[in-house]
Design an enzyme around this catalytic site. Structure first.
Site: not given
Length: 361
Positions: A100, A130, A208
């Site tokens: 993402h 992901d 992230s």
């Protein structure tokens, strides 16, 4: 007489001023020199261990910045850019981050702890996990690859450490514990990641794709999401387990993608199964020509509304929800055959079904 008293009073006042000035000059709060530094004792063993983890791993953690066509400044959030974290995977210049972080496309660059900036190419993405792999175009000397651990033997309560770039503040380290294991996390690919690690180590936007480490400084997960009403850390963060990462990343390096194993069914939601009191995966329908159809698996009878087949186990392992089935199929892999236990009405039988890459079927 009055003049004499006035002279005495003036002399007394002058003496009082002199005495007061001397006292103020020597008062402790007016000392002009710096205070002496108190010597501390040695760092505790826990502190030394945490410092060692940061000093060993942080050089291998990078800031990932993505610029879309409309973004004038690389990674300028709020103007079409995105930023996150990544880390060195191998000596060939491959980096791992979240899908993402790079999903919106655009030019990608990374900044190392040394301050060096390098352009990178997107090698492959796995939206269902992901995960994404980048490769550095050119860099003089790479930091060491992050040591790999295992997620199979993790325990709730053991220490966990995250290194990343929360809110763009690079080289930030947070610590906590593993709060829970075997969580299930929906992804943008429409599936769920199984056995996700939950941690209370502070994870915020910008973390992230960064590494989650154990107390030996080994990679145990890739931070991917938080649960927070405000968008900031609320003590509930998640990481893709390293055993999944170690299975997916080599596939991305080789092929740029990973197969999506399936048998060609559409399953009912867990809400439907719960309302019907069914434990297992209710097959709504099978795809024409799919392995499931060829194996004789039957879906819901739309004319009568009666339930058809319910998948209750794979290779003898119980299936209670769809994620149990997809996890078992992913572990087996496309091209393999699995034994499904299927319940129809009051009858239960085992059937062999082939696994295909449903995205290429």
């Amino acid at each position: 007489m009055n003049r004499r008293y006035a002279i005495i009073a003036a002399a007394f006042a002058a003496l009082l001023l002199v005495v007061t000035a001397v006292k103020v000059q020597h008062a402790p709060w007016t000392t002009p020199s710096a205070r002496a530094v108190e010597q501390r004792g040695p760092l505790s063993e826990a502190e030394r261990a945490t410092i060692d983890i940061f000093e060993r791993v942080s050089p291998s953690v990078v800031q990932v910045a993505v610029r879309s066509a409309a973004t004038p400044v690389m990674g300028e959030e709020g103007q079409g850019g995105a930023s996150g974290t990544g880390f060195v995977w191998d000596r060939d210049g491959h980096l791992v981050t979240n899908n993402h972080v790079v999903a919106n496309g655009g030019e990608i660059a990374v900044r190392f702890a040394s301050g060096e900036v390098a352009r990178v190419d997107l090698i492959g993405t796995a939206p269902n996990y992901d995960l994404a792999v980048l490769r550095i175009r050119s860099v003089r000397e790479l930091p060491p690859q992050v040591a790999l651990g295992s997620s199979t033997d993790l325990k709730v309560g053991q220490s966990a450490f995250a290194i990343g770039n929360p809110f763009g503040l690079d080289q930030s380290m947070t610590s906590g514990i593993i709060s829970a294991l075997k969580r299930r996390l929906p992804t943008h690919g429409g599936r769920e990641i199984a056995n996700v690690i939950q941690t209370d180590a502070a994870i915020n936007p910008g973390n992230s794709g960064g590494p989650l480490l154990d107390s030996a400084g080994r990679l145990i997960g890739v931070t991917t999401a938080i649960i927070s009403p405000s968008g900031s850390n609320a003590g509930i963060g998640f990481a893709v387990p390293v055993d999944v990462v170690n299975r997916i990343v080599p596939e991305l390096i080789r092929n740029g993608r990973v197969p999506t194993p399936g048998i060609g069914i559409v399953a009912a939601s867990e809400d439907v199964s719960t309302r019907l009191g069914v434990q297992g995966v209710i097959v709504v329908r099978t795809a024409p020509g799919s392995p499931a159809e060829q194996a004789g698996i039957r879906g819901v009878n739309l004319s009568t509304g009666t339930v058809g087949d319910i998948i209750t186990a794979v290779e003898g392992k119980p299936v209670r929800r769809l994620s149990d089935l997809t996890d078992a199929l992913e572990q087996a892999g496309a091209g393999k055959t699995v034994r499904l236990t299927v319940k129809r009405d009051s009858d239960t039988r085992d059937i062999n079904v082939g696994i295909i890459d449903i995205e290429r079927s």
